[in-house]
Design a protein around this motif. Structure first.
Motif, PDB file in Angstrom:
ATOM      1  N   ASP B  79      -6.989  21.037  -5.113  1.00 30.53           N
ATOM      2  CA  ASP B  79      -6.145  21.825  -5.623  1.00 30.53           C
ATOM      3  C   ASP B  79      -5.366  21.097  -6.788  1.00 30.53           C
ATOM      4  OD1 ASP B  79      -4.697  20.421  -3.947  1.00 30.53           O
ATOM      5  OD2 ASP B  79      -3.610  21.929  -3.059  1.00 30.53           O
ATOM      6  N   GLY B  80      -5.924  19.865  -7.179  1.00 31.85           N
ATOM      7  CA  GLY B  80      -5.279  19.003  -8.051  1.00 31.85           C
ATOM      8  C   GLY B  80      -4.082  18.220  -7.216  1.00 31.85           C
ATOM      9  N   TRP B  81      -3.743  18.282  -6.107  1.00 33.71           N
ATOM     10  CA  TRP B  81      -2.794  17.224  -5.359  1.00 33.71           C
ATOM     11  C   TRP B  81      -3.610  16.068  -4.961  1.00 33.71           C
ATOM     12  CZ3 TRP B  81       2.662  18.028  -5.514  1.00 33.71           C
ATOM     13  CH2 TRP B  81       2.869  19.260  -5.847  1.00 33.71           C
ATOM     14  N   TRP B  82      -2.826  14.875  -5.010  1.00 30.95           N
ATOM     15  CA  TRP B  82      -3.234  13.980  -4.265  1.00 30.95           C
ATOM     16  C   TRP B  82      -2.506  13.564  -3.120  1.00 30.95           C
ATOM     17  CZ3 TRP B  82      -7.033  10.199  -7.107  1.00 30.95           C
ATOM     18  CH2 TRP B  82      -7.689  10.995  -8.185  1.00 30.95           C
ATOM     19  N   THR B  83      -3.368  12.984  -1.950  1.00 31.22           N
ATOM     20  CA  THR B  83      -2.432  12.692  -1.008  1.00 31.22           C
ATOM     21  C   THR B  83      -2.764  11.377  -0.201  1.00 31.22           C
ATOM     22  OG1 THR B  83      -4.373  13.643   0.505  1.00 31.22           O
ATOM     23  CG2 THR B  83      -2.568  15.298  -0.201  1.00 31.22           C
ATOM     24  N   TYR B  84      -1.750  11.000   0.476  1.00 23.85           N
ATOM     25  CA  TYR B  84      -1.814   9.633   1.213  1.00 23.85           C
ATOM     26  C   TYR B  84      -0.916   9.684   2.461  1.00 23.85           C
ATOM     27  CZ  TYR B  84      -1.523   4.787   2.224  1.00 23.85           C
ATOM     28  OH  TYR B  84      -1.551   3.504   2.665  1.00 23.85           O
ATOM     29  N   VAL B  85      -1.408   9.343   3.627  1.00 26.55           N
ATOM     30  CA  VAL B  85      -0.417   8.997   4.536  1.00 26.55           C
ATOM     31  C   VAL B  85      -0.762   7.480   5.231  1.00 26.55           C
ATOM     32  CG1 VAL B  85      -0.004   9.736   7.105  1.00 26.55           C
ATOM     33  CG2 VAL B  85      -0.661  11.423   5.654  1.00 26.55           C
ATOM     34  N   SER B  86       0.483   6.809   5.362  1.00 31.25           N
ATOM     35  CA  SER B  86       0.327   5.574   5.704  1.00 31.25           C
ATOM     36  C   SER B  86      -0.479   5.328   7.245  1.00 31.25           C
ATOM     37  CB  SER B  86       1.541   4.799   5.726  1.00 31.25           C
ATOM     38  OG  SER B  86       2.522   5.222   6.760  1.00 31.25           O
ATOM     39  N   PRO B  87      -1.583   4.573   7.224  1.00 27.85           N
ATOM     40  CA  PRO B  87      -2.162   4.411   8.504  1.00 27.85           C
ATOM     41  C   PRO B  87      -1.269   3.919   9.494  1.00 27.85           C
ATOM     42  CG  PRO B  87      -2.986   2.614   6.926  1.00 27.85           C
ATOM     43  CD  PRO B  87      -2.126   3.408   6.139  1.00 27.85           C
ATOM     44  N   GLU B  88      -0.347   3.189   9.326  1.00 29.40           N
ATOM     45  CA  GLU B  88       0.405   2.545  10.386  1.00 29.40           C
ATOM     46  C   GLU B  88       1.947   2.882   9.967  1.00 29.40           C
ATOM     47  OE1 GLU B  88      -0.385  -1.382  11.461  1.00 29.40           O
ATOM     48  OE2 GLU B  88      -2.242  -1.238   9.913  1.00 29.40           O
ATOM     49  N   PRO B  89       2.859   2.609  11.018  1.00 32.38           N
ATOM     50  CA  PRO B  89       4.410   2.846  10.662  1.00 32.38           C
ATOM     51  C   PRO B  89       4.493   1.533   9.572  1.00 32.38           C
ATOM     52  CG  PRO B  89       4.111   2.784  13.168  1.00 32.38           C
ATOM     53  CD  PRO B  89       2.564   2.575  12.302  1.00 32.38           C
ATOM     54  N   GLU B  90       5.408   1.899   8.597  1.00 37.26           N
ATOM     55  CA  GLU B  90       5.940   0.935   7.676  1.00 37.26           C
ATOM     56  C   GLU B  90       7.069   0.244   8.384  1.00 37.26           C
ATOM     57  OE1 GLU B  90       6.004   2.099   3.776  1.00 37.26           O
ATOM     58  OE2 GLU B  90       4.200   2.966   3.961  1.00 37.26           O
ATOM     59  N   THR B  91       7.555  -1.019   7.664  1.00 36.96           N
ATOM     60  CA  THR B  91       8.747  -1.747   8.230  1.00 36.96           C
ATOM     61  C   THR B  91      10.054  -0.830   7.985  1.00 36.96           C
ATOM     62  OG1 THR B  91       7.320  -3.647   7.821  1.00 36.96           O
ATOM     63  CG2 THR B  91       9.705  -3.978   8.147  1.00 36.96           C
ATOM     64  N   VAL B  92      10.953  -1.099   8.793  1.00 40.94           N
ATOM     65  CA  VAL B  92      12.119  -0.103   8.363  1.00 40.94           C
ATOM     66  C   VAL B  92      12.697  -0.994   7.206  1.00 40.94           C
ATOM     67  CG1 VAL B  92      12.710   0.217  10.714  1.00 40.94           C
ATOM     68  CG2 VAL B  92      13.624  -1.837   9.780  1.00 40.94           C
ATOM     69  N   GLY B  93      13.542  -0.242   6.526  1.00 42.15           N
ATOM     70  CA  GLY B  93      14.077  -0.795   5.171  1.00 42.15           C
ATOM     71  C   GLY B  93      13.956  -0.062   3.957  1.00 42.15           C
ATOM     72  N   PHE B  94      14.225  -0.757   2.711  1.00 45.33           N
ATOM     73  CA  PHE B  94      14.184  -0.327   1.632  1.00 45.33           C
ATOM     74  C   PHE B  94      13.011  -0.985   0.647  1.00 45.33           C
ATOM     75  CE2 PHE B  94      15.046  -0.293  -2.815  1.00 45.33           C
ATOM     76  CZ  PHE B  94      15.370   1.037  -3.317  1.00 45.33           C
ATOM     77  N   HIS B  95      11.893  -0.123   0.298  1.00 49.10           N
ATOM     78  CA  HIS B  95      10.958  -0.773  -0.162  1.00 49.10           C
ATOM     79  C   HIS B  95      10.701  -0.034  -1.586  1.00 49.10           C
ATOM     80  CE1 HIS B  95       9.928  -1.945   3.734  1.00 49.10           C
ATOM     81  NE2 HIS B  95       9.425  -0.718   4.053  1.00 49.10           N
ATOM     82  N   TYR B  96      10.569  -0.982  -2.695  1.00 48.71           N
ATOM     83  CA  TYR B  96      10.273  -0.668  -4.041  1.00 48.71           C
ATOM     84  C   TYR B  96       8.875  -0.064  -3.963  1.00 48.71           C
ATOM     85  CZ  TYR B  96      13.981  -3.514  -5.887  1.00 48.71           C
ATOM     86  OH  TYR B  96      15.395  -4.113  -6.090  1.00 48.71           O
TER      87      TYR B  96
END
Lengths: 385, 385
Positions: B79-96
């Protein structure tokens, strides 16, 4: 997530690579052109020349199509750079734009972002020869302050930006009149500060002695409701809760936290475009609270034939209006079909309203140069009673 | 340019179309996920779940490739949408992060932009359970103010952001100590306010009574020099003119315009990453001017074996150092290889420096959650003499 961690930890080292993508040290820009003043530090493009042509270069070797909103498609060169030159001079003033990369509209990575068009987009400025009044000068500078308060109406923390004049810092006992100043559709509380340069306009007018020192409050008109997923929101609902928020939350917050004069003679409201509409909706039914009213490129939907009935007849009681509204300012740009606003001003004057001021900004369109000029014209009229 | 004029004049009417591009009313987000707190109003993606997985959807039907920086390529759906789910939990905090559309790195049009990585990029926040201290609360709020001054050294108008505590407004005769607080490489004067949430951290610490009311000044460390076209700039030159600007322009500007205490016991400096390096470079040769020093994820390049000689022997005169430096704070995140900074702190303590404080932020990397925590730990130690 080890990979992310390592990447993030080394981001600072990698940044020259990231940042260099839109830089081309081998390229010499055309003579007589200069970088758009809203580019990030060091970004050479977009550029402008003295006549107002714009020049664009954008690196996207793997893209199939690159466009510039409101302008058109760029041309791909063999080296991966896309180019565009505006065929005619562009109108003076501040114009929002986006880069459109294979159909996706984004802010220009070369640009400083502004909140307009419902999201953070870019801006290009075709300089105005009379632009000095909105630039930083060697005069006493007031402050733009971020001020937070809790809105019971919306059950959320909100912020406004508040301009305080330079002398506010050292005039411990003195209280000041307040102008409430609203942005337009698809903008937010940052617009008058960032796009409008309200602080420099105020600093310069106050330093010249043509404006009274005053506080200026810039808040969100809540017009962002149209951008959430409730696509069934009607235009009548846009920002409809702003009037009660202003009257019962923002004004009390400002008067509790700043040294303000709180009578109607010392309270003004103005807005641009949709903010002008909100200004009429807020002030005309509440003339016990406001005595100066400004609409910049707004209010054009009022039918001059209905002046005696609109806003519950606020304009019909001429004697009261002339006594209570010290200035009703209607401004608009000459290049945005000013006829309806001019007719409205004429109709109001013909109806006997003596404090109507009409201002037409020469050569400017529905954008922030018109509104900076409107502010410059409006502010000296305030708080003279 | 008639076309541009008309387009610009009607931009306000068109915006729902523009803004809608990344909205999908037919889509229901996964249960247990919530929008990233730095999305623009109404934007549903990216999202986060309680474990720290991130969920992404991005509409780009005509793109050939869409990636998320520091993560990887997204998957194109029919449908034209691109998707991604992080395979593992990401580190807490603010990421650019940036979106990379057919090779072009841009800020996410769904996001609020932050200046980092040398340009305006996006940020995703994996919430921290102890994050309350940097959020707005029902306590007295100080202000972040934008303050302008002219730099003779750089021949340009500059601005800094200045936090003044809530009580500053009503304590007319009182003067305050000052913390000068610097951002990292590829950031600017907006970083501590926007990414760091300095005003809320300060408001909350002051309201709790654990920090002295103080002024905090956040300026640009001039590290943007690396992003202009002078690609031959060496790392030693990055921000090299900041120390004289701070000492001879910023400090005099602040002391002339704010009610400050101006002796060394009432002046502190701290910085993150490269700003920590600048803090050492500025304070250690000028201990007559500063008595509190903080380095957050910085200073790691000092070799503990050379403590007696670095900075012209500033650490070698133990008696003087212990008398003059009331706190030397070294902070770092546990997930960014803290060993060198920990060794430095140990080495300084072993050498006899009694006022060294080492803080290791558990579970955080080289990003703003580490630095918000460092600020929270550092500020209560200030101005206790």
């Amino acid at each position: 997530m080890k990979k992310l961690l390592l990447m993030a930890a080394t981001a600072a080292l990698m940044y020259p690579l990231c940042a260099a993508a839109q830089h081309d040290v081998a390229h010499t820009p055309p003579a007589g052109t200069f970088p758009n003043e809203h580019n990030i530090h060091g970004a050479e493009y977009p550029r402008v020349d003295a006549e107002g042509h714009t020049y664009w270069r954008f690196y996207a070797p793997d893209a199939q199509k690159v466009e510039i909103s409101f302008r058109g498609p760029m041309t791909k060169q063999a080296d991966g750079w896309w180019t565009y030159v505006s065929p005619e001079p562009e109108t003076v003033g501040f114009h929002y734009y986006q880069m459109i990369i294979d159909g996706v509209s984004v802010a220009d990575p070369n640009g400083i972002p502004f909140f307009g068009m419902g999201k953070w987009v870019s801006g290009i400025e075709i300089p105005d020869r009379e632009g000095d009044y909105f630039r930083e000068k060697d005069v006493p500078h007031g402050y733009i302050r971020e001020s937070w308060y809790y809105s019971e109406i919306r059950s959320e923390w909100r912020r406004c930006f508040v301009y305080t004049p330079a002398e506010y810092e050292t005039s411990a006992g003195k209280r000041y009149p307040v102008l409430y100043l609203q942005h337009g559709m698809a903008e937010d509380e940052t617009a008058w500060w960032r796009q409008g340069r309200t602080n420099f306009i105020m600093d310069n007018l106050i330093a010249e002695g043509v404006a009274a020192p005053m506080i200026v409050v810039m808040d969100s008109g809540n017009i962002e409701v149209a951008f959430n997923q409730r696509r069934d929101v009607s235009r009548a609902e846009y920002g409809a809760d702003f009037t009660p928020i202003l009257l019962t939350e923002i004004i009390p917050h400002i008067e509790a936290n700043f040294r303000t004069l709180t009578d109607r003679d010392n309270r003004a409201m103005a807005g641009l475009s949709w903010g002008g509409f909100q200004t009429f909706n807020t002030t005309l039914p509440n003339l016990d609270k406001f005595s100066y009213i400004g609409s910049f490129s707004g209010a054009a939907s009022i039918n001059p034939a209905e002046l005696s009935t609109v806003y519950n007849g606020a304009f019909a009681d001429v004697k009261r209006f002339n006594r209570d509204v010290h200035t009703l300012f209607l401004g608009i740009g000459s290049e945005e079909n000013p006829g309806r606003v001019r007719s409205l001003a004429d109709g109001l004057k013909t109806a006997g309203l003596t404090n109507v001021v009409y201002y037409e900004s020469p050569g400017t369109a529905h954008e922030f140069l018109t509104w900076r000029r409107c502010l410059r014209e409006f502010v000296p009229l305030l708080f003279r009673k």
